[in-house]
Design an enzyme around this catalytic site. Structure first.
Site, PDB file in Angstrom:
ATOM      1  N   ILE A  98     -10.981 -15.082   2.053  1.00 62.67           N
ATOM      2  CA  ILE A  98      -9.642 -15.528   1.656  1.00 62.67           C
ATOM      3  C   ILE A  98      -9.139 -16.513   2.711  1.00 62.67           C
ATOM      4  CG2 ILE A  98      -7.276 -14.828   1.181  1.00 62.67           C
ATOM      5  CD1 ILE A  98      -9.304 -13.934  -0.936  1.00 62.67           C
ATOM      6  N   HIS A 123       5.600  -5.142  -2.206  1.00 65.13           N
ATOM      7  CA  HIS A 123       7.000  -5.413  -2.550  1.00 65.13           C
ATOM      8  C   HIS A 123       7.365  -6.816  -2.081  1.00 65.13           C
ATOM      9  CE1 HIS A 123       9.326  -4.945   1.301  1.00 65.13           C
ATOM     10  NE2 HIS A 123       8.362  -4.099   1.646  1.00 65.13           N
ATOM     11  N   GLU A 176      12.259  -2.550  -3.243  1.00 63.46           N
ATOM     12  CA  GLU A 176      11.577  -1.524  -2.437  1.00 63.46           C
ATOM     13  C   GLU A 176      12.457  -1.078  -1.283  1.00 63.46           C
ATOM     14  OE1 GLU A 176       8.992  -0.164   0.979  1.00 63.46           O
ATOM     15  OE2 GLU A 176      10.456  -1.788   0.837  1.00 63.46           O
ATOM     16  N   HIS A 228      12.939  -5.498  10.014  1.00 64.35           N
ATOM     17  CA  HIS A 228      14.256  -5.462   9.365  1.00 64.35           C
ATOM     18  C   HIS A 228      15.299  -6.265  10.138  1.00 64.35           C
ATOM     19  CE1 HIS A 228      13.667  -1.765   6.522  1.00 64.35           C
ATOM     20  NE2 HIS A 228      12.798  -2.739   6.299  1.00 64.35           N
TER      21      HIS A 228
END
Length: 448
Positions: free
Chosen positions: A54, A135, A181, A297
């Protein structure tokens, strides 16, 4: 008429046992010395096609697009925000152009419309669906490039590699990008709950990628389904990279929605807010005492928050899993695994075992697992026979009985082993609990 055991004179039994012992010894001596492993028999599985490499540049190009979308839409790609829908539209356009059949599934969460994107590659057995997903949403405080642009980009580029190769899989391939999610697996739960029971049973496995480019990475593999876990572990072992079992995010990403519905799951993860230990830094490099992802986050989860090596490895590992699991035929029902190596059962002695290894099945064993037993013995009532599952759980097949005076145990037992993973080392345990008679395990088999 069979003579009851209690009326048989003991000296007569001893003479009978002695003759039988000599006969058994002669039989065992005539059998060539062969290891149990060498003589375990299972159906030959077709070889999987080799997966392509890939291109890392392609995966990073998708991340650049996700960053640009977040920058143009308030700095994030969160559920209910324009950045999320723009991200979904970008992924869908790539898949449509590559020949996938795409479906957008809508749901509502926190007063806003959410979206799942499902992409099916034509062909493959519709009763054996292999899924890979990630997600697509970020938290509202940042663009979410590692969490989870990395997993979304790796899944997208693997799907595009399927198209470039014009892969003709044996299983039906389905790729998915989940919404919301970050609000509690909302999108993937909605998808699974919307499936009819029959459609759930057709999903042979679901592979989840969530945070696979952490800047201080670890190499974690989900330990849920043994077959999927083995594919990833073997791939990493092949490139000399040790792995650990994923525990930090267990149950906190979309695989949990599938696992809770009884669907086999697996996946990859490079770590979030937990701190990398000194032992892990020695094993993988990076910085001990620092989080796997210091920008988890946060607003700094941008394209600069990616470790290229981890992203490249995990993208290649996913492709390997899709090609390996998607281009081989699952062992069909009725397949038999057998061990024909003789094992002597000592008279009134310790229990002995014989092993059958199962490595090519997904999910759990059936509720109607057939255990075929062929034990040669001069007084079968002496014998206690158990099936031992890979985790050591014992299923009693036969108790001893002083009134059971026939020779040999040649029988097929049905065991509800649906609580046990199918793959692993299954053992037949046999013990002679009374004196004067001998025998051996001739062969035994499992039929799924």
């Amino acid at each position: 008429m069979t003579t009851p055991r209690s009326t048989l004179p003991r000296p007569f039994r001893r003479r009978t046992a002695t003759v039988a012992t000599l006969a058994v010894a002669a039989l065992l001596a005539a059998v060539p010395a062969t290891s149990a492993t060498a003589r375990d028999r299972a159906p030959d599985a077709p070889q999987a096609l080799a997966a392509p490499d890939i291109p890392l540049a392609n995966v990073k190009a998708h991340l650049t697009q996700f960053q640009s979308i977040a920058t143009a839409n308030g700095g994030n790609r969160a559920h209910g925000r324009p950045g999320y829908k723009a991200s979904l539209d970008y992924v869908r356009a790539k898949l449509d152009a590559a020949g996938f059949t795409t479906t957008v599934q809508q749901f509502t969460s926190s007063g806003a419309t959410g979206y799942n994107l499902i992409a099916d590659w034509p062909g493959g057995d519709p009763n054996q669906v292999l899924m890979a997903g990630a997600h697509l949403d970020s938290v509202s405080s940042g663009p979410g490039i590692n969490d989870n642009g990395s997993g979304s980009a790796a899944v997208l580029e693997t799907a595009l590699a399927v198209s470039r190769a014009q892969l003709q899989p044996t299983k039906h391939l389905r790729f998915a990008w989940w919404g919301a999610e970050e609000l509690g697996l909302v999108g993937s739960k909605y998808y699974v709950n919307s499936l009819a029971t029959g459609d759930r049973s057709r999903i042979a496995g679901y592979i989840n990628l969530d945070m696979v480019g952490s800047p201080n990475p670890g190499y974690f593999v989900y330990d849920d389904d043994p077959a999927i876990e083995k594919v990833f572990k073997d791939w990493y072992a092949g490139i000399g990279v040790p792995t650990e079992i994923e525990t930090e995010g267990d149950g906190r990403s979309d695989h949990a929605s599938f696992k809770n519905a009884g669907i086999p799951v697996g996946g990859l993860f490079t770590g979030a807010s937990r701190t990398k230990t000194a032992a892990q830094a020695t094993k993988w490099g990076g910085t001990a005492g620092q989080a796997f992802d210091r920008c988890y986050h946060s607003s700094c989860d941008t394209t600069t928050n990616i470790n290229d090596t981890a992203l490249d490895r995990n993208s290649d590992a996913l492709a390997h899993a899709v090609w390996t699991l998607g281009t081989t035929t699952s062992t069909p029902p009725g397949s038999t695994y057998e061990n024909t190596t003789d094992v002597a059962v000592p008279d009134n002695g310790a229990a002995v075992t014989s092993t059958v290894s199962v490595t090519d099945r997904a999910g759990n064993a059936p509720a109607t697992l057939q255990v075929g037993v062929d034990i040669k013995h001069t007084w079968r009532g002496d014998l206690v026979v158990d099936l031992l599952a890979p985790d050591g759980t014992a299923y009693r097949l036969k108790n001893s009985s002083s009134s059971d005076s026939a020779d040999n145990v040649i029988a097929t037992y049905t065991v509800n082993a649906s609580a046990e993973p199918a793959n692993g080392a299954w053992r037949l345990r046999v013990q002679d609990v009374a004196a004067q008679d001998t025998g051996y395990i001739d062969s035994w088999k499992l039929t799924f």
